[in-house]
Scaffold this motif. Structure first.
Motif, short mmCIF file in Angstrom:
data_model
loop_
_atom_site.label_atom_id
_atom_site.label_comp_id
_atom_site.label_asym_id
_atom_site.label_seq_id
_atom_site.Cartn_x
_atom_site.Cartn_y
_atom_site.Cartn_z
N GLN A 353 0.83 -1.20 0.00
CA GLN A 353 0.00 0.00 0.00
C GLN A 353 0.86 1.25 0.00
OE1 GLN A 353 -2.43 -0.79 3.46
NE2 GLN A 353 -4.12 -1.61 2.23
N ARG A 354 1.94 1.25 0.79
CA ARG A 354 2.84 2.41 0.80
C ARG A 354 3.50 2.61 -0.55
NH1 ARG A 354 4.49 0.02 5.73
NH2 ARG A 354 6.44 -0.64 4.75
N VAL A 355 3.96 1.51 -1.15
CA VAL A 355 4.61 1.61 -2.45
C VAL A 355 3.61 2.08 -3.51
CG1 VAL A 355 5.68 0.25 -4.28
CG2 VAL A 355 6.36 -0.12 -1.91
N SER A 356 2.38 1.57 -3.45
CA SER A 356 1.37 1.94 -4.45
C SER A 356 1.09 3.44 -4.41
CB SER A 356 0.08 1.15 -4.20
OG SER A 356 0.31 -0.24 -4.32
N ILE A 357 1.03 3.99 -3.21
CA ILE A 357 0.80 5.44 -3.08
C ILE A 357 1.94 6.21 -3.75
CG2 ILE A 357 0.72 7.34 -1.42
CD1 ILE A 357 -0.75 5.47 0.49
N ALA A 358 3.15 5.72 -3.55
CA ALA A 358 4.31 6.46 -4.04
C ALA A 358 4.46 6.40 -5.55
CB ALA A 358 5.58 5.93 -3.36
N ILE A 359 4.12 5.26 -6.18
CA ILE A 359 4.35 5.13 -7.63
C ILE A 359 3.13 5.50 -8.45
CG2 ILE A 359 6.02 3.29 -7.24
CD1 ILE A 359 3.98 1.29 -8.18
N SER A 360 2.04 5.86 -7.80
CA SER A 360 0.84 6.24 -8.54
C SER A 360 1.06 7.57 -9.26
CB SER A 360 -0.36 6.35 -7.60
OG SER A 360 -1.47 6.88 -8.28
N PRO A 361 0.83 7.64 -10.57
CA PRO A 361 1.02 8.90 -11.30
C PRO A 361 0.08 10.00 -10.84
CG PRO A 361 0.83 7.04 -12.82
CD PRO A 361 0.43 6.54 -11.46
N SER A 362 -1.02 9.63 -10.18
CA SER A 362 -1.99 10.64 -9.77
C SER A 362 -1.59 11.33 -8.48
CB SER A 362 -3.37 9.99 -9.56
OG SER A 362 -3.33 9.03 -8.53
N GLN A 363 -0.53 10.82 -7.80
CA GLN A 363 -0.09 11.44 -6.55
C GLN A 363 0.85 12.59 -6.85
OE1 GLN A 363 -1.22 10.67 -3.56
NE2 GLN A 363 -2.49 9.00 -4.30
N SER A 364 0.87 13.56 -5.99
CA SER A 364 1.80 14.68 -6.16
C SER A 364 3.22 14.26 -5.91
CB SER A 364 1.43 15.83 -5.21
OG SER A 364 1.55 15.40 -3.86
N GLY A 365 3.41 13.12 -5.24
CA GLY A 365 4.73 12.55 -5.11
C GLY A 365 5.50 13.05 -3.93
N LEU A 366 5.68 14.34 -3.81
CA LEU A 366 6.44 14.88 -2.71
C LEU A 366 5.76 14.57 -1.40
CD1 LEU A 366 8.93 16.43 -1.97
CD2 LEU A 366 7.64 18.54 -2.19
#
Length: 524
Positions: A353-366
């Motif tokens: 779940q943590r990794v999915s949040i980080a690699i999702s293109p829809s997330q701001s990333g920072l």
């Protein structure tokens, strides 16, 4: 009748044309709504069955003609058997059919993980020539599923493959390897070991279009006592990867593995792993050549997705991830192994779940990166400290534009051409931050970076050169290191023309960390 089959028509001058017909009728109305698209689309059936069969036929044709040569001198048919056994063992664990001997075990009140046991699935190490496995009660499987939104399946599976230390527990791998190697399931009496965080991937075979890869992964273990230094604690995993190549087209993406002892043809395989099935199939090939660094989304919004190579459609893709891990058990330890398996899969679900949040293109990333990293100050603040300390100690600016600040400064540092790494200023320096060039050089991610220590990336001459300059670094705040060679997180040699190390000072002028810049680095 719904006839299906193959029609092979010889061609003049040699060769043949193969026609495949899959004629099926699914009762889609009886399927859960979220999975129903998989049973309503002819295109999904074609990718899952028909196209896969055509690829298989073409692969065999090329192997027969000698166009494909595999590693270790293995015959193609033998390696194909290993791939099929890995897949079948994983399919058996996921399906958990009663007719195959599986039965659901009582839970702990939380229904997030399903645990089943199979008393008929006893794993025997035939090569040992003993009946030590008579005491085994069978195999336990812990499995969980989750719906993923806006997570490109190929990127997720590639990340899980290349950064095992972010989700795996070495003691669990050691437990499985011990069962295969010694024919005993000595739980919980395993010797304490520490996983070095590094893995060596040795390819064995791949299909024509690289949509399926068979490989051996060696996990390097480190003993905690001097008495065990001479004992080899490395673990070898036979691993099957499907759909990780950016040009491959398929209806599922998976990473399946099992510990092996040596490489006998009758080696027992306890398959575990991950499978991602997209719910929204596309006719075109979606590029998944996006960098796997968790910090790659420092770019904000749609600009980040475009810069990383992710398709805009990736922001809307839905898929189902299934996780299944199998554990052999002795009869008197069934409940203990079941509890261990349940907690282990829960920890893996949290990591995914943590990794999915980080690699999702829809997330701001920072923001996603800040949720993953703990103990790290605001990224923009750290960037400012790095640049200010460089100017303080060396008298020159690190970046060409010294008047930028905030997020603009962070972006400039992130895209700086040379590799910049930060590590803790302690007896055993552990890496805490790197820019994009630094992550590329070490072949790791921002999270996996924390599994690496400074001494691990240098060879012996490099370590001596660094340690000889420690006193100068403490007194003057910076040192220059001559050209040399270091090691990436994947074990590859990296050369650099020069390196500079300096102390990074915080707001109160105390030493926050140590920064290093590797100039003109390249893989040897």
């Amino acid at each position: 009748m719904l006839p299906s089959g193959y029609l092979v028509r010889p061609c003049d001058g040699g060769g043949s044309i193969v026609h495949i017909v899959d004629h099926l009728e699914f009762e889609a109305w009886n399927i859960p709504e979220v999975l129903r698209p998989l049973y309503e689309s002819s295109r999904v059936v074609a990718q899952k069955m028909t196209t896969a069969a055509l690829r298989h036929i073409r692969q065999i044709a090329q192997e027969t003609s000698g166009e494909v040569v595999y590693a270790l001198g293995r015959q193609p048919a033998v390696l194909r058997t290993f791939s099929q056994r890995l897949s079948r063992g994983f399919n058996d664990a996921i399906s958990g059919f009663n007719d195959d001997g599986w039965s659901i075990m009582a839970g702990d009140g939380i229904e997030d993980v399903v645990v089943a046991c199979n008393s008929t699935k006893k794993i025997r190490n035939v090569s040992n020539g003993v009946n030590a496995f008579e005491a085994l009660g069978g195999t336990i499987c812990a499995k969980a599923s989750m719906l993923l939104q806006s997570v490109p399946p190929a990127i997720l599976v590639r990340f899980l493959r290349e950064h095992r230390s972010e989700w795996a527990d070495y003691s669990m791998d050691a437990y499985l390897a011990s069962a295969v190697k010694t024919s005993t399931c000595s739980f919980p009496g395993l010797r304490p070991m520490r996983f070095s965080g590094s893995q060596i991937i040795m390819p064995l075979a791949h299909t024509v279009e690289n949509e399926e890869i068979l490989e051996v992964v060696r996990l390097e273990g480190q003993p905690l006592s001097h008495d065990e230094v001479l004992l080899s604690r490395d673990i070898d995993m036979l691993q099957l990867c499907t759909g990780i190549d950016e040009k491959s087209v398929g209806s599922s993406f998976q990473l399946v593995f099992a510990p092996i002892d040596d490489f006998p043809d009758d080696a027992p395989l306890v398959s575990s792993g991950f499978r991602v099935i997209p719910l929204d199939m596309k006719t075109d090939v979606v590029s998944s050549g996006r960098t796997l660094d968790l910090a790659s989304s420092l770019e904000v919004g749609s600009t980040a997705a475009q810069a990383s190579g992710a398709s805009p459609d990736d922001c809307n893709v839905r898929s189902v991830l299934t996780i299944a891990f199998q554990f052999p058990y002795e009869l008197h330890l069934q409940d203990s192994v079941a509890a261990m398996a349940r907690q282990y899969v829960r920890s893996i679900v949290s990591a995914v779940q943590r990794v999915s949040i980080a690699i999702s293109p829809s997330q701001s990333g920072l923001n996603a990166g800040q949720r993953i990293l703990s103990g790290l100050p605001e990224a923009a603040t750290l960037a400012r400290w790095i640049c200010q300390s460089y100017h303080y100690h060396l008298g020159v600016e690190l970046l060409t534009q010294s008047d930028v600040a905030g997020e603009a400064l962070l972006k400039m540092l992130w895209h700086y051409q040379d590799a910049i790494l930060c590590c803790s200023f302690k007896e055993v320096p552990v890496f805490t931050f790197a820019n994009k060039a630094g992550l590329d050089m070490l072949e790791t991610s921002l999270v996996a970076l924390q599994d690496l220590t400074l001494d691990k990336i240098f060879d012996e001459p490099g370590r001596k050169a660094l340690f000889s300059e420690i006193s100068k670094l403490v007194e003057e705040g910076h040192v220059y290191l001559p050209s040399g060679v270091c090691m990436s997180g994947m074990g590859r040699h990296v050369s650099f023309d020069q390196a500079v190390a300096w102390k990074v000072l915080g707001e109160d002028s105390s030493v926050h960390c140590l920064a290093l810049c590797f100039v003109n680095w390249s893989f040897v």
